[in-house]
Design an enzyme around this catalytic site. Structure first.
Site, PDB file in Angstrom:
ATOM      1  N   GLU A   1       0.828  -1.207   0.000  1.00  0.00           N
ATOM      2  CA  GLU A   1       0.000   0.000   0.000  1.00  0.00           C
ATOM      3  C   GLU A   1       0.865   1.261   0.000  1.00  0.00           C
ATOM      4  OE1 GLU A   1      -4.152  -1.050   2.051  1.00  0.00           O
ATOM      5  OE2 GLU A   1      -2.562  -0.800   3.513  1.00  0.00           O
TER       6      GLU A   1
ATOM      7  N   CYS B   1       3.445   8.681   0.497  1.00  0.00           N
ATOM      8  CA  CYS B   1       4.032   7.824   1.538  1.00  0.00           C
ATOM      9  C   CYS B   1       4.221   6.445   0.920  1.00  0.00           C
ATOM     10  CB  CYS B   1       3.067   7.784   2.722  1.00  0.00           C
ATOM     11  SG  CYS B   1       3.551   6.607   4.007  1.00  0.00           S
TER      12      CYS B   1
ATOM     13  N   CYS C   1       6.339  -6.196   7.735  1.00  0.00           N
ATOM     14  CA  CYS C   1       7.371  -5.621   8.593  1.00  0.00           C
ATOM     15  C   CYS C   1       7.648  -6.609   9.709  1.00  0.00           C
ATOM     16  CB  CYS C   1       6.869  -4.292   9.186  1.00  0.00           C
ATOM     17  SG  CYS C   1       8.120  -3.430  10.178  1.00  0.00           S
TER      18      CYS C   1
ATOM     19  N   CYS D   1       6.073  -3.494  16.339  1.00  0.00           N
ATOM     20  CA  CYS D   1       5.542  -2.414  17.184  1.00  0.00           C
ATOM     21  C   CYS D   1       4.082  -2.728  17.524  1.00  0.00           C
ATOM     22  CB  CYS D   1       5.647  -1.062  16.469  1.00  0.00           C
ATOM     23  SG  CYS D   1       7.356  -0.627  16.105  1.00  0.00           S
TER      24      CYS D   1
ATOM     25  N   CYS E   1       0.927  -1.044  15.596  1.00  0.00           N
ATOM     26  CA  CYS E   1       0.989  -0.868  14.139  1.00  0.00           C
ATOM     27  C   CYS E   1       0.449  -2.086  13.392  1.00  0.00           C
ATOM     28  CB  CYS E   1       2.440  -0.615  13.728  1.00  0.00           C
ATOM     29  SG  CYS E   1       2.623  -0.299  11.972  1.00  0.00           S
TER      30      CYS E   1
ATOM     31  N   CYS F   1      -1.159   6.696   9.551  1.00  0.00           N
ATOM     32  CA  CYS F   1       0.023   6.009  10.095  1.00  0.00           C
ATOM     33  C   CYS F   1      -0.370   4.734  10.821  1.00  0.00           C
ATOM     34  CB  CYS F   1       0.734   6.883  11.126  1.00  0.00           C
ATOM     35  SG  CYS F   1       1.313   8.411  10.478  1.00  0.00           S
TER      36      CYS F   1
HETATM   37  N1  SAH Z   1       9.189   1.458  10.273  1.00  0.00           N
HETATM   38  C1  SAH Z   1       9.292   2.870  10.168  1.00  0.00           C
HETATM   39  C2  SAH Z   1       8.342   3.524   9.196  1.00  0.00           C
HETATM   40  C3  SAH Z   1       6.900   3.075   9.192  1.00  0.00           C
HETATM   41  S1  SAH Z   1       5.802   3.613  10.413  1.00  0.00           S
HETATM   42  C4  SAH Z   1       9.199   3.489  11.538  1.00  0.00           C
HETATM   43  O1  SAH Z   1       8.988   2.777  12.501  1.00  0.00           O
HETATM   44  O2  SAH Z   1       9.396   4.688  11.662  1.00  0.00           O
HETATM   45  C5  SAH Z   1       5.526   5.324  10.218  1.00  0.00           C
HETATM   46  C6  SAH Z   1       5.150   5.979  11.541  1.00  0.00           C
HETATM   47  O3  SAH Z   1       3.810   5.645  11.976  1.00  0.00           O
HETATM   48  C7  SAH Z   1       6.054   5.543  12.676  1.00  0.00           C
HETATM   49  O4  SAH Z   1       6.382   6.623  13.482  1.00  0.00           O
HETATM   50  C8  SAH Z   1       5.152   4.579  13.422  1.00  0.00           C
HETATM   51  O5  SAH Z   1       5.589   4.350  14.721  1.00  0.00           O
HETATM   52  C9  SAH Z   1       3.831   5.287  13.326  1.00  0.00           C
HETATM   53  N2  SAH Z   1       2.685   4.450  13.668  1.00  0.00           N
HETATM   54  C10 SAH Z   1       2.575   3.114  13.543  1.00  0.00           C
HETATM   55  N3  SAH Z   1       1.373   2.699  13.941  1.00  0.00           N
HETATM   56  C11 SAH Z   1       0.698   3.795  14.320  1.00  0.00           C
HETATM   57  C12 SAH Z   1      -0.613   4.016  14.801  1.00  0.00           C
HETATM   58  N4  SAH Z   1      -1.472   3.015  14.972  1.00  0.00           N
HETATM   59  N5  SAH Z   1      -0.965   5.292  15.074  1.00  0.00           N
HETATM   60  C13 SAH Z   1      -0.127   6.323  14.870  1.00  0.00           C
HETATM   61  N6  SAH Z   1       1.124   6.172  14.397  1.00  0.00           N
HETATM   62  C14 SAH Z   1       1.536   4.919  14.144  1.00  0.00           C
END
Ligand code: SAH
Length: 346
Positions: free
Chosen positions: A91, A104, A111, A115, A118, A332
């Site tokens: 996506e 983006c 991944c 986290c 996410c 995000c």
């Molecule tokens: N792997 C990379 C890039 C992808 S995530 C990273 O970790 O930075 C892009 C951003 O969205 C990151 O800051 C991530 O922590 C954030 N993110 C992930 N899940 C989210 C959520 N449910 N709500 C808000 N931000 C989120």
């Protein structure tokens, strides 16, 4: 087969020589791929038919298929579901801002960083994306929207510094003056904090923006939200950020997703300002976006504003991210790799 869209101009010249073609053809080919954003060799009408046939037989030409496009009714954000040649799906998101359009992009299929908040990590990682596959997300969106794209964020699915070489090549191709020529200052790479690769990146002499997904103000809380903290502690991460700034002179961005009742207390703001004091940086606050597999809730608007004020009072620059495309799960942390047949309404 050579993935021709992942070659830089010099490599392409060598490649053309290698298959017995004049090197100047490389310039034409490169222009078709990276400026005109052609979808196939057949569009390259100033190349002879023979050459086009030869290329078709000798190399692969990455061109993503649009499986689905959803447009947000709130803000016009578009989320694209693309298919790759091997059937994997990724996506990407197109966002319209007053100061220009952003895309983006994803850097991996899935991944493996885990986290907790996410969606992209839920099924783990399938594979890395090639430079061409990261680039073509932009080319396909540019063709589909007909709009100029001026900023790129590598914040879709995947951890860019877990696919270091391909992401670096992507940045170089994207910012190449013979290609789409997007200035490195308009490219942001976001990482969950793979410390040795932050150090590697600091030596690449790039002008890109580096964003660090921090999300916590101390080691204990960070470990609860982000497994990567078990490998590299928050203190090691901050040290790496300091080195990064010293070597590149580029201001860092810290992303901090506010999760109600988890990391949004006054004490978190205070601890965060201490942690970041003296660093040339800005904190980007993001109310966490809900995903259906987890029960994290976003902080209230007031809490987010108070958190911001508290940071600013302690001399930490803080902005609140305007969330785009939530109604299409394009915000995000809402991008995912598995699109079960029932979910994918074509
Ligand atoms: N792997 C990379 C890039 C992808 S995530 C990273 O970790 O930075 C892009 C951003 O969205 C990151 O800051 C991530 O922590 C954030 N993110 C992930 N899940 C989210 C959520 N449910 N709500 C808000 N931000 C989120």
């Amino acid at each position: 087969m050579t993935d021709i869209k992942s070659l830089d101009l010099n490599e392409l010249k060598e490649y053309m020589k290698g298959i017995g073609e004049a090197p100047f053809r490389a310039g034409q080919l490169y222009d078709w791929m990276h400026v005109k954003m052609a979808r196939s060799f057949d569009e390259m009408t100033n190349l002879s038919k023979n050459l086009r046939e030869k290329l078709k037989n000798e190399c692969s030409f990455v061109s993503l298929g649009i499986e689905r496009m959803q447009e947000s009714k709130i803000d016009g954000t578009r989320k694209y579901l693309f298919s790759l040649a091997d059937g994997n799906l990724i996506e990407s998101v197109f966002m319209k801002y007053k100061f220009g359009n952003s895309v983006c992009v994803s850097s991996q299929v899935g991944c493996r960083m885990g986290c907790r908040f996410c969606a992209s990590t839920i099924d783990g990682v399938e594979r890395n994306l090639e430079p061409s596959e990261i680039l073509d997300q932009i080319y396909a969106i540019s063709r589909d929207t007909g709009e100029k794209i001026s900023r790129i964020v590598v914040m879709g699915s995947g951890e860019p510094l877990d696919n270091y070489d391909n992401v670096l090549k992507f940045v170089k191709l994207l910012s190449d003056k013979n290609g789409l020529n997007i200035g490195q200052r308009n490219i942001t790479v976001s990482t969950c904090g793979i410390v040795p690769n932050i150090d590697r990146l600091s030596d690449e002499k790039l002008q890109i923006n580096l964003a660090i997904s921090l999300h916590a103000s101390n080691q204990e809380k960070r470990q609860q939200l982000m497994p990567i903290a078990n490998k590299y502690s928050i203190d090691e991460l901050i040290e790496a950020c300091k080195r990064y700034f010293d070597r590149t002179g580029r201001q860092l961005t810290f992303e901090y997703s506010l999760v109600g009742g988890v990391n949004d207390f006054d004490e978190d703001a205070d601890e965060l300002s201490q942690l970041l004091s003296g660093l040339n940086c800005v904190v980007n606050l993001i109310p966490v976006n809900p995903i259906k597999e987890r029960d994290f809730v976003e902080s209230t608007k007031e809490r987010v504003r108070d958190f911001q004020k508290r940071l600013e009072k302690r001399n930490i620059n803080a902005t609140i991210r305007r969330e785009m495309g939530r109604d299409i799960d394009g915000a995000c942390g809402q991008l995912r790799r598995r699109h079960l047949s029932g979910e994918l309404k074509l």
